[in-house]
Write a protein that holds these residues in place. Structure first.
Motif, PDB file in Angstrom:
ATOM      1  N   ARG A 144      14.603 103.049 122.742  1.00  0.00           N
ATOM      2  CA  ARG A 144      15.421 103.291 121.544  1.00  0.00           C
ATOM      3  C   ARG A 144      14.731 104.234 120.572  1.00  0.00           C
ATOM      4  O   ARG A 144      15.370 105.105 119.954  1.00  0.00           O
ATOM      5  CB  ARG A 144      15.737 101.969 120.872  1.00  0.00           C
ATOM      6  N   LEU A 145      13.420 104.107 120.411  1.00  0.00           N
ATOM      7  CA  LEU A 145      12.684 105.001 119.506  1.00  0.00           C
ATOM      8  C   LEU A 145      12.688 106.434 120.007  1.00  0.00           C
ATOM      9  O   LEU A 145      12.846 107.386 119.221  1.00  0.00           O
ATOM     10  CB  LEU A 145      11.251 104.502 119.336  1.00  0.00           C
ATOM     11  N   LEU A 146      12.505 106.634 121.314  1.00  0.00           N
ATOM     12  CA  LEU A 146      12.503 107.987 121.876  1.00  0.00           C
ATOM     13  C   LEU A 146      13.882 108.634 121.733  1.00  0.00           C
ATOM     14  O   LEU A 146      13.997 109.826 121.385  1.00  0.00           O
ATOM     15  CB  LEU A 146      12.072 107.946 123.344  1.00  0.00           C
ATOM     16  N   ASP A 147      14.941 107.861 122.007  1.00  0.00           N
ATOM     17  CA  ASP A 147      16.295 108.411 121.845  1.00  0.00           C
ATOM     18  C   ASP A 147      16.576 108.753 120.385  1.00  0.00           C
ATOM     19  O   ASP A 147      17.160 109.799 120.077  1.00  0.00           O
ATOM     20  CB  ASP A 147      17.326 107.407 122.353  1.00  0.00           C
ATOM     21  N   TYR A 148      16.140 107.861 119.481  1.00  0.00           N
ATOM     22  CA  TYR A 148      16.376 108.128 118.063  1.00  0.00           C
ATOM     23  C   TYR A 148      15.618 109.372 117.591  1.00  0.00           C
ATOM     24  O   TYR A 148      16.154 110.187 116.829  1.00  0.00           O
ATOM     25  CB  TYR A 148      15.968 106.905 117.241  1.00  0.00           C
ATOM     26  N   GLU A 149      14.360 109.505 118.040  1.00  0.00           N
ATOM     27  CA  GLU A 149      13.580 110.673 117.634  1.00  0.00           C
ATOM     28  C   GLU A 149      14.199 111.958 118.157  1.00  0.00           C
ATOM     29  O   GLU A 149      14.236 112.979 117.451  1.00  0.00           O
ATOM     30  CB  GLU A 149      12.148 110.532 118.134  1.00  0.00           C
ATOM     31  N   GLN A 150      14.710 111.942 119.376  1.00  0.00           N
ATOM     32  CA  GLN A 150      15.340 113.126 119.938  1.00  0.00           C
ATOM     33  C   GLN A 150      16.607 113.503 119.156  1.00  0.00           C
ATOM     34  O   GLN A 150      16.833 114.680 118.839  1.00  0.00           O
ATOM     35  CB  GLN A 150      15.685 112.877 121.412  1.00  0.00           C
ATOM     36  N   ILE A 151      17.401 112.487 118.829  1.00  0.00           N
ATOM     37  CA  ILE A 151      18.620 112.760 118.054  1.00  0.00           C
ATOM     38  C   ILE A 151      18.279 113.247 116.647  1.00  0.00           C
ATOM     39  O   ILE A 151      18.925 114.135 116.090  1.00  0.00           O
ATOM     40  CB  ILE A 151      19.498 111.506 118.010  1.00  0.00           C
ATOM     41  N   LYS A 152      17.221 112.678 116.043  1.00  0.00           N
ATOM     42  CA  LYS A 152      16.822 113.083 114.693  1.00  0.00           C
ATOM     43  C   LYS A 152      16.345 114.536 114.681  1.00  0.00           C
ATOM     44  O   LYS A 152      16.697 115.300 113.763  1.00  0.00           O
ATOM     45  CB  LYS A 152      15.722 112.152 114.189  1.00  0.00           C
ATOM     46  N   LEU A 153      15.560 114.943 115.683  1.00  0.00           N
ATOM     47  CA  LEU A 153      15.115 116.336 115.752  1.00  0.00           C
ATOM     48  C   LEU A 153      16.283 117.285 115.960  1.00  0.00           C
ATOM     49  O   LEU A 153      16.332 118.381 115.360  1.00  0.00           O
ATOM     50  CB  LEU A 153      14.084 116.493 116.885  1.00  0.00           C
ATOM     51  N   ALA A 154      17.237 116.875 116.806  1.00  0.00           N
ATOM     52  CA  ALA A 154      18.418 117.715 117.010  1.00  0.00           C
ATOM     53  C   ALA A 154      19.226 117.845 115.725  1.00  0.00           C
ATOM     54  O   ALA A 154      19.738 118.923 115.400  1.00  0.00           O
ATOM     55  CB  ALA A 154      19.277 117.135 118.136  1.00  0.00           C
ATOM     56  N   ALA A 155      19.319 116.753 114.961  1.00  0.00           N
ATOM     57  CA  ALA A 155      20.042 116.808 113.686  1.00  0.00           C
ATOM     58  C   ALA A 155      19.338 117.711 112.683  1.00  0.00           C
ATOM     59  O   ALA A 155      19.987 118.447 111.921  1.00  0.00           O
ATOM     60  CB  ALA A 155      20.198 115.392 113.117  1.00  0.00           C
ATOM     61  N   GLN A 156      18.006 117.694 112.680  1.00  0.00           N
ATOM     62  CA  GLN A 156      17.270 118.581 111.777  1.00  0.00           C
ATOM     63  C   GLN A 156      17.471 120.049 112.155  1.00  0.00           C
ATOM     64  O   GLN A 156      17.586 120.914 111.286  1.00  0.00           O
ATOM     65  CB  GLN A 156      15.786 118.217 111.805  1.00  0.00           C
ATOM     66  N   GLN A 157      17.514 120.330 113.448  1.00  0.00           N
ATOM     67  CA  GLN A 157      17.748 121.708 113.885  1.00  0.00           C
ATOM     68  C   GLN A 157      19.156 122.167 113.519  1.00  0.00           C
ATOM     69  O   GLN A 157      19.351 123.314 113.096  1.00  0.00           O
ATOM     70  CB  GLN A 157      17.527 121.819 115.397  1.00  0.00           C
ATOM     71  N   LEU A 158      20.111 121.267 113.680  1.00  0.00           N
ATOM     72  CA  LEU A 158      21.472 121.626 113.276  1.00  0.00           C
ATOM     73  C   LEU A 158      21.572 121.802 111.766  1.00  0.00           C
ATOM     74  O   LEU A 158      22.289 122.676 111.278  1.00  0.00           O
ATOM     75  CB  LEU A 158      22.456 120.550 113.740  1.00  0.00           C
ATOM     76  N   GLY A 159      20.844 120.952 111.025  1.00  0.00           N
ATOM     77  CA  GLY A 159      20.876 121.085 109.574  1.00  0.00           C
ATOM     78  C   GLY A 159      20.215 122.355 109.075  1.00  0.00           C
ATOM     79  O   GLY A 159      20.527 122.829 107.980  1.00  0.00           O
ATOM     80  N   ALA A 160      19.295 122.908 109.865  1.00  0.00           N
ATOM     81  CA  ALA A 160      18.634 124.153 109.454  1.00  0.00           C
ATOM     82  C   ALA A 160      19.512 125.375 109.650  1.00  0.00           C
ATOM     83  O   ALA A 160      19.220 126.444 109.109  1.00  0.00           O
ATOM     84  CB  ALA A 160      17.324 124.332 110.239  1.00  0.00           C
ATOM     85  N   LEU A 161      20.588 125.238 110.436  1.00  0.00           N
ATOM     86  CA  LEU A 161      21.488 126.369 110.632  1.00  0.00           C
ATOM     87  C   LEU A 161      22.270 126.656 109.355  1.00  0.00           C
ATOM     88  O   LEU A 161      22.552 125.760 108.567  1.00  0.00           O
ATOM     89  CB  LEU A 161      22.457 126.078 111.785  1.00  0.00           C
ATOM     90  N   PRO A 162      22.617 127.929 109.123  1.00  0.00           N
ATOM     91  CA  PRO A 162      23.405 128.260 107.916  1.00  0.00           C
ATOM     92  C   PRO A 162      24.759 127.558 107.942  1.00  0.00           C
ATOM     93  O   PRO A 162      25.444 127.550 108.971  1.00  0.00           O
ATOM     94  CB  PRO A 162      23.557 129.789 107.999  1.00  0.00           C
ATOM     95  N   GLN A 163      25.111 126.970 106.820  1.00  0.00           N
ATOM     96  CA  GLN A 163      26.354 126.238 106.710  1.00  0.00           C
ATOM     97  C   GLN A 163      27.194 126.822 105.593  1.00  0.00           C
ATOM     98  O   GLN A 163      26.676 127.300 104.577  1.00  0.00           O
ATOM     99  CB  GLN A 163      26.097 124.755 106.436  1.00  0.00           C
ATOM    100  N   LEU A 164      28.493 126.777 105.820  1.00  0.00           N
ATOM    101  CA  LEU A 164      29.432 127.259 104.819  1.00  0.00           C
ATOM    102  C   LEU A 164      29.396 126.347 103.595  1.00  0.00           C
ATOM    103  O   LEU A 164      29.290 125.125 103.717  1.00  0.00           O
ATOM    104  CB  LEU A 164      30.841 127.299 105.421  1.00  0.00           C
ATOM    105  N   ASP A 165      29.466 126.972 102.419  1.00  0.00           N
ATOM    106  CA  ASP A 165      29.446 126.298 101.115  1.00  0.00           C
ATOM    107  C   ASP A 165      28.094 125.669 100.795  1.00  0.00           C
ATOM    108  O   ASP A 165      27.963 125.020  99.751  1.00  0.00           O
ATOM    109  CB  ASP A 165      30.534 125.216 101.024  1.00  0.00           C
ATOM    110  N   ARG A 166      27.097 125.816 101.673  1.00  0.00           N
ATOM    111  CA  ARG A 166      25.754 125.359 101.354  1.00  0.00           C
ATOM    112  C   ARG A 166      24.773 126.517 101.301  1.00  0.00           C
ATOM    113  O   ARG A 166      24.026 126.670 100.334  1.00  0.00           O
ATOM    114  CB  ARG A 166      25.265 124.336 102.381  1.00  0.00           C
ATOM    115  N   ASP A 167      24.767 127.351 102.334  1.00  0.00           N
ATOM    116  CA  ASP A 167      23.873 128.508 102.395  1.00  0.00           C
ATOM    117  C   ASP A 167      24.596 129.820 102.108  1.00  0.00           C
ATOM    118  O   ASP A 167      23.952 130.799 101.730  1.00  0.00           O
ATOM    119  CB  ASP A 167      23.205 128.582 103.776  1.00  0.00           C
ATOM    120  N   PHE A 168      25.877 129.872 102.311  1.00  0.00           N
ATOM    121  CA  PHE A 168      26.618 131.105 102.050  1.00  0.00           C
ATOM    122  C   PHE A 168      28.050 130.734 101.691  1.00  0.00           C
ATOM    123  O   PHE A 168      28.505 129.618 101.955  1.00  0.00           O
ATOM    124  CB  PHE A 168      26.595 132.046 103.262  1.00  0.00           C
TER     125      PHE A 168
END
Length: 294
Positions: free
Chosen positions: A153-177
């Motif tokens: 469960r910890l490994l799956d959670y860490e993998q999902i958390k890293l993927a969410a951080q990478q997605l959050g780093a992408l430019p988003q409408l109404d946040r970055d532009f």
């Protein structure tokens, strides 16, 4: 009432609602001696004594800890902070640290602590199972590590958390532009262009020009008789003794008629029926009937 945050010196910075705030830097820029002893500032002025009517509500001072998104997030934080091997978790140390944190949040928010208490119970269960002596039995396969399900469960959670951080780093409408928008005024109905008489005249001239380009040019053949023109010349000369050369062509309208009339005159001169005379060079030319002796 807005909760106050702790200052670097360890003092609270309460906001009483009447403009009284603790100073961020007790030493004033002007080096005033009273500023060193001031415990707060009221509208920019140093305050040496607390007001007698000062009231600070019990929940005005709060300690803000690191925010976690759930029990797995807290457990993963404790493991990574101390560089533990996630495949070989020291359950005693992790469980103790986890319970200390749960105790902190249980004092302030019991509803939030309930979710963390469930994970604490699971950690205690895993720890107790690891402390039980293993039964020596060659006929029974070795039991699975009690920590295996938690590690998965910890490994799956860490993998999902890293993927969410990478997605959050992408430019988003109404946040970055921001998406450019251009207002367009739309009329309720179609707007027809205005047509004036000059536009109508130009359109009509264009129709005529195209009609001339498509029309057919037909060449007709005119029937002319040299004999008829010879007779007409003889009739003209019979009524006058001399007739000037240009007067014989006065009534001819078109070029073909003039040419045929001139050919008829040459035929009459060839047959010696008329005479063409001139008194001197550049003098008028006259035509008359030929003289025939009796």
């Amino acid at each position: 009432m807005v909760p106050a945050q702790a200052t670097p010196e360890g003092h609270a910075d309460p906001d009483t609602g009447d403009g009284t705030t603790l100073p961020a830097d007790t030493a004033g820029a002007d080096g005033d001696a009273h500023a060193d002893a001031a415990i707060a500032r009221l509208y920019g002025e140093p305050l040496l004594h607390l007001p007698t009517d000062l009231y600070i509500p019990p929940d005005a001072l709060e300690i803000f800890l690191d925010a976690f998104e759930g029990p797995l997030d807290l457990l993963l934080y404790l493991i990574r902070k101390q560089n533990f091997n996630i495949l070989d978790i020291p359950m005693a140390q992790v469980t103790l640290q986890y319970l200390e944190y749960v105790e902190q949040i249980r004092k302030t928010n019991l509803e939030l602590a309930a979710e963390y208490l469930l994970m604490a119970a699971m950690l205690i269960e895993i720890k107790s199972r690891m402390l039980l002596p293993k039964r020596v039995d060659t006929l029974v396969e070795e039991a699975e590590d009690p920590r295996a399900e938690l590690v998965r469960r910890l490994l799956d959670y860490e993998q999902i958390k890293l993927a969410a951080q990478q997605l959050g780093a992408l430019p988003q409408l109404d946040r970055d532009f921001q998406r450019p928008q251009l207002p367009i005024e739309q009329a309720p109905g179609p707007i027809l262009p205005h047509v004036d008489p000059h536009d109508l005249q130009r359109a009509w001239m264009d129709v005529l020009r195209r009609a001339k380009l498509t029309q057919h040019h037909r060449i007709g053949r005119e029937e002319l008789s040299v004999r008829e023109h010879m007779s007409a010349i003889l009739r003209t000369l019979q009524s006058a003794r001399f007739v000037e050369f240009s007067e014989l062509f006065g009534g001819q309208a078109t070029v073909p008629v003039v040419v045929v009339h001139f050919v008829a005159m040459l035929e009459l001169a060839k047959e010696t029926l008329i005479e063409i005379t001139q008194a001197e060079p550049f003098a008028p030319i006259y035509v008359r009937l030929a003289y025939s002796p009796a």
